[in-house]
Design an enzyme around this catalytic site. Structure first.
Site, PDB file in Angstrom:
ATOM      1  N   TYR A  11       1.063  -1.604  -0.076  1.00 33.17           N
ATOM      2  CA  TYR A  11      -0.161   0.158  -0.230  1.00 33.17           C
ATOM      3  C   TYR A  11       1.161   0.806  -0.211  1.00 33.17           C
ATOM      4  O   TYR A  11       2.628   1.144   0.146  1.00 33.17           O
ATOM      5  CB  TYR A  11      -1.112   0.052   1.055  1.00 33.17           C
ATOM      6  CG  TYR A  11      -0.759  -0.239   2.770  1.00 33.17           C
ATOM      7  CD1 TYR A  11       1.078  -0.053   2.850  1.00 33.17           C
ATOM      8  CD2 TYR A  11      -1.745  -0.603   3.286  1.00 33.17           C
ATOM      9  CE1 TYR A  11       0.887   0.033   4.434  1.00 33.17           C
ATOM     10  CE2 TYR A  11      -1.276  -0.177   5.259  1.00 33.17           C
ATOM     11  CZ  TYR A  11      -0.165  -0.056   5.454  1.00 33.17           C
ATOM     12  OH  TYR A  11      -0.110  -0.493   6.757  1.00 33.17           O
ATOM     13  N   GLU A  12       0.229   2.565  -0.086  1.00 35.42           N
ATOM     14  CA  GLU A  12       0.944   3.806  -0.216  1.00 35.42           C
ATOM     15  C   GLU A  12       1.605   3.484  -1.593  1.00 35.42           C
ATOM     16  O   GLU A  12       3.195   4.444  -1.849  1.00 35.42           O
ATOM     17  CB  GLU A  12       1.353   3.777   1.118  1.00 35.42           C
ATOM     18  CG  GLU A  12       2.061   5.658   1.123  1.00 35.42           C
ATOM     19  CD  GLU A  12       0.731   6.712   1.225  1.00 35.42           C
ATOM     20  OE1 GLU A  12      -0.673   5.905   1.793  1.00 35.42           O
ATOM     21  OE2 GLU A  12       0.525   7.567   0.091  1.00 35.42           O
ATOM     22  N   GLY A  13       1.629   2.730  -2.606  1.00 36.20           N
ATOM     23  CA  GLY A  13       2.733   2.399  -3.423  1.00 36.20           C
ATOM     24  C   GLY A  13       3.340   1.571  -3.652  1.00 36.20           C
ATOM     25  O   GLY A  13       4.050   1.264  -2.161  1.00 36.20           O
TER      26      GLY A  13
END
Lengths: 599, 599
Positions: free
Chosen positions: B439-441
């Protein structure tokens, strides 16, 4: 969870083309029936069973898990029926000796069928898989009456077996075990103690469960030299083979685990249970060494299985999922975005899975053939094969499971956030795969076995046995096309010998040097061994392409995967080499109290 | 699950000794109150809250998970009460601006408190943690009325916030998003669409939930340039700040996940919900970039947190568990065996965890300071800090989470088979840590950001900004004791520049070369950045030891961990370097159909 599709093309490539199994088995007394046609037909049947019966129970088995009650353990829905079908189709007997009803097929074939079943559903395979140890133990060390009484039913699958080694205070260090065996007037023994981590210790699939229990006789020496083996059946067996009274043993509970939840991991209480000594007293550990290699190869398959399953799931998603455009221009101009398989980093992850799945398949099948040569070859052949097995088995067990776990994690990574969600099934593969580097000897234990007992313990002889094989192969394939692989492989082979010598020298002065180098040395060795198999596969593929024999796309894929392996995976050796050459001081200098100074 | 003990000694070392925070904040307008004494006192309070309130809920939260019903989401027992206490103690306001009730403390302090809370219980931290994005978005892009209406309650913690980006068909590629925003006569917008993976999208901890939703206006251009931001509260807010009617949005379900099970991951349906445009139309993604660095640093903490927690658990076990004797002779002769911390390979694993936990702590705290300099420094200072942040944030996010996951897996490995069993808690850390690289890239997305936008996109300027810092440090510490670290570091720094140039040249001819190199390049960069921080810590430790200032054991441990890092971890750069130099052909040559030839 991706539906499993057996990779029959690759399995046949390794068995028939790379390892020329038919020719081998025609030359091994007792295995003449193992023709390519017969083995192919068996594998096809195994594939159907794995795809149609076991694969559909993989996700539900994880979700449901096993249930314990005082009456016993209930396995997930469908597991007992699948086992029934497995028995009815004669699978348990496949590679067992013919004397007690086995079909006498090669170990290799048993390993391939276990790959098929285990990739489809590793938890389920744990039930029949664990019988192997009991069968091998009784076959090798039991007396005739014991063989008669237990082997027929175990081989036929009506009963299953377990190996009861671990106790709460000891796993790797079996010298600490406490379970007691008290001689009784009737020649039996009263077994008392608690064993943990007993896979398939209790379940609802078979009429009886035959436990092989490690315990100490009253006068046994301390440590590993005071361990004896006992047969302790759940139901006592009458002389006519019928089941008698319930023995004094119970499954006290089952473990809540990270994965392989469909496999019951039991705490087993033996409360003066009746046991029968098998093999000579106090020689239990030695007896177990006789089949340790085949048991470890059995666990190595798990790494291969999870690499294969995660590749299948990842590939389907990478072709389907659209995100962003290829950096070199749209590849799916009519769609909203390109499928993610166009992106170099997604390909890096897929090819890593593929290189490990196919490379470890070649490695493990090769080892299984060696086990057959040990069983049936001439004395000279058997000795050479046994030496190869001794060296390569700890590498296969640790390396295949470490890289299988890496592959499983890449499967989650390819799915992005969806990989973390249960319904896609990729996270289950990670959870199931996590056990493989732990049981049947952790990676650290395999590494000590490799560097200590095998490489240094043999004065380098076991290692040179294999490196000479590699050297001969490189010499025989020095043409330009082959040299793309063999020139690098030859250097690595020399470097491996050189590194081994250096560690040996340092370990003479300080034994901690061997322990400090061990895991990096094992991983280094694993990458070099796989480079050998990838070179063999690439060179064979080259010759098939040159012969333009039908559709060459399979061979082209092999060649390209080999290039990927040499270009992007093999360089990891550089890191392991430099790390292990850094010596033991950077590990041993830190006083224990300084690991977490809070002052 | 190991009970968490905040590593206050190391936190103070990094904040006060290594990064000299008091001097920095005394020089930054608005942060003058952040004295070492005050920050220390706040951190001590945070440590108590984390240890006494959050840590005891970590295992039970995993076991219980969240429950969905039509009425909403129930979080695990104790979670709402802990949140209540968190709000009452003023924690949500800690590093928020003073204008809307915040305490105006540095970002660094917020990050440290999040480390404490998140190490104790990452699932719980997801609820207050996700508010940050909403607060930053409204603060940076909202109008005065919007700030007035939402910020006070969000900052004080009575309400929480979310970021609603992802949809089923798009995660990394937000250009594909479909949620619609239709203008209404009253100036609001009707928001319609389904968002997935919305952490804290629904829960039972706060009176209201303020969603920041990415959606398209009717006339919006396709792709990422047609995305706008909207405030969409669960309950509409009257002008006097009181809660009005329920908005037309629902949590349709929550995901079953591998880990962080106490954190509700919601599917959110917006059915013509009332939304309020925030920031300029079609500029939504640009607005979000304004706080992307701090959000990514927030996720990087997870890697550090899990490395720390797994180290604490592993260390306790390694000291307690007896197995085998040290290769160099018994260390616990009166016991049945030696504690496993005597074995070199166990130490290798522990030191790996320690090197990542402490190294990433220094790295992340440093970055957080840069965020404070961006906020409050002179224009020139802010520009330099912003450049450092731009370069280093994708490295920190991906490298800290990848290495944190490795550390968590080593924790399981140190426990052997017990690591796989739930009751020890180590497997939970692995499951919780697995999300952090997604998550978050994902790691792949961070790597493309690093090599593409940051390094090549700046023509190398951002990179040289940092390598000059490293070079000056090496030049200033060329004495013999320091050269143990700085001479290697200096070479790595040059090599990093050289590699970057090579990739840049290749990418000019073929853009896939950048993608093919990206993840190996990021990991290479991460190891070099950590080498810089370990050199700084080691050299500082040397000077403290030389000054013989009190108990030097903490500094000796630092020095030895730095030696371990340089000897055994930093060599991994060699593998990444050779892999990325192998070019893109070994990834791109394989036609898509050949990934699984079955013919």
């Amino acid at each position: 969870m991706p539906a499993y599709k057996a990779p029959l093309r690759d399995i046949r490539f390794v068995m028939n083309e790379l390892l020329e199994s038919e020719a081998l088995y025609q030359s091994l007394p007792g295995y003449e029936e193992a023709t390519a046609d017969l083995m192919d037909a068996i594998i096809e049947e195994g594939a159907k069973f794995a795809e149609n019966v076991l694969s559909p129970l993989n996700e539900s088995g994880d979700e449901e898990g096993c249930t314990w009650s005082e009456q016993g353990v209930t396995t997930p829905a469908g597991f007992p029926e699948a086992y029934q079908q497995y028995v009815e189709n004669g699978w348990p007997a496949l590679s067992a000796g013919t004397e007690f009803g086995g079909q006498g097929m090669p170990n290799l074939l048993g390993i391939v069928v276990n790959e098929l079943a285990g990739t489809a559903n590793w938890s389920w395979l744990m039930y029949p898989g664990l019988s192997l140890g009991a069968v091998k133990t009784i076959d090798a060390h039991g007396d005739d009456a014991q063989k008669q009484k237990y082997l027929t039913r175990l081989v036929e699958g009506g009963w299953t077996g377990t190996m009861c080694l671990t106790e709460a205070q000891c796993g790797s260090d079996l010298g600490l075990l406490r379970t007691k065996a008290e001689p009784q007037a009737d020649g039996t023994y009263a077994i008392t103690g608690t064993k943990i981590f007993i896979s398939a210790g209790e379940h609802d699939m078979a009429e009886n469960i035959v436990h092989i229990v490690l315990a100490r006789l009253p006068d046994a020496p301390a440590g590993t030299k005071g361990i004896s083996l006992f047969i302790v059946p759940k139901f006592k067996v009458e002389d006519d083979g019928s089941l008698g009274e319930r023995n004094a043993l119970q499954c006290a509970s089952i473990e809540k685990k990270m994965g392989i939840k469909g496999s019951a991991t039991c705490v087993m209480n033996f409360d003066g249970a009746t046991g029968y000594l098998i093999g000579p007293p106090n020689r239990g550990l030695n007896c177990m060494f006789t089949f340790m290699n085949i048991a470890r190869i059995g666990t190595a398959i798990q790494g291969l299985a999870h690499a294969e399953l995660t590749l299948q799931g990842s590939l389907a998603y990478a072709r389907d999922r659209l995100a962003m455009r290829s950096l070199s221009g749209p590849k799916n101009p009519d769609g909203a975005a390109d499928p993610i398989i166009v992106h170099p980093d997604v390909r890096r992850m897929l090819l890593t899975q593929k290189a490990f799945a196919e490379g470890n398949r070649a490695f493990i099948y090769f080892l299984s053939q060696q086990a057959d040569i040990v069983d049936a070859g001439t004395e000279e052949q058997a000795k050479a094969a046994d030496d190869l097995l001794a060296l390569l088995t700890p590498i296969a067990k640790a390396f295949a499971t470490e890289t299988g776990y890496e592959a499983a994690n890449l499967g989650v990574q390819i799915y992005g956030g969806h990989g973390f969600i249960k319904e896609w099934g990729m996270e289950q593969i990670v959870r199931d795969a996590r056990i493989a580097t732990l049981y049947e000897g952790t990676t650290g234990i395999q590494a000590l076995d490799l560097i200590g007992r095998k490489v240094l313990g043999s004065g380098g002889k076991l290692l040179t046995g294999f490196t000479e094989l590699v050297g001969s192969f490189c010499d025989a394939h020095s043409d330009e096309a082959s040299a793309e692989f063999t020139s690098a492989l030859n250097c690595y082979k020399d470097d491996w010998l050189d590194l081994s010598m250096k560690i040996g020298e340092k370990a003479m002065a300080n034994p901690d040097e061997a322990g400090a180098a061990a895991v990096d040395y094992l991983m280094y060795s694993g990458y070099v061994v796989l480079a050998y198999f990838w070179a063999r596969m690439a060179i064979l593929a080259n010759s098939k392409i040159a012969a333009a024999d039908g559709d060459t796309s399979f061979y082209e894929a092999k060649l390209m995967t080999a290039r990927f392996y040499y270009g992007r995976i093999l360089p990891r050796t550089l890191a392991h080499k430099q790390a292990l050459l850094s010596g033991s001081d950077n590990l041993m200098d830190m006083p224990e109290a300084l690991f977490d100074v809070q002052g």
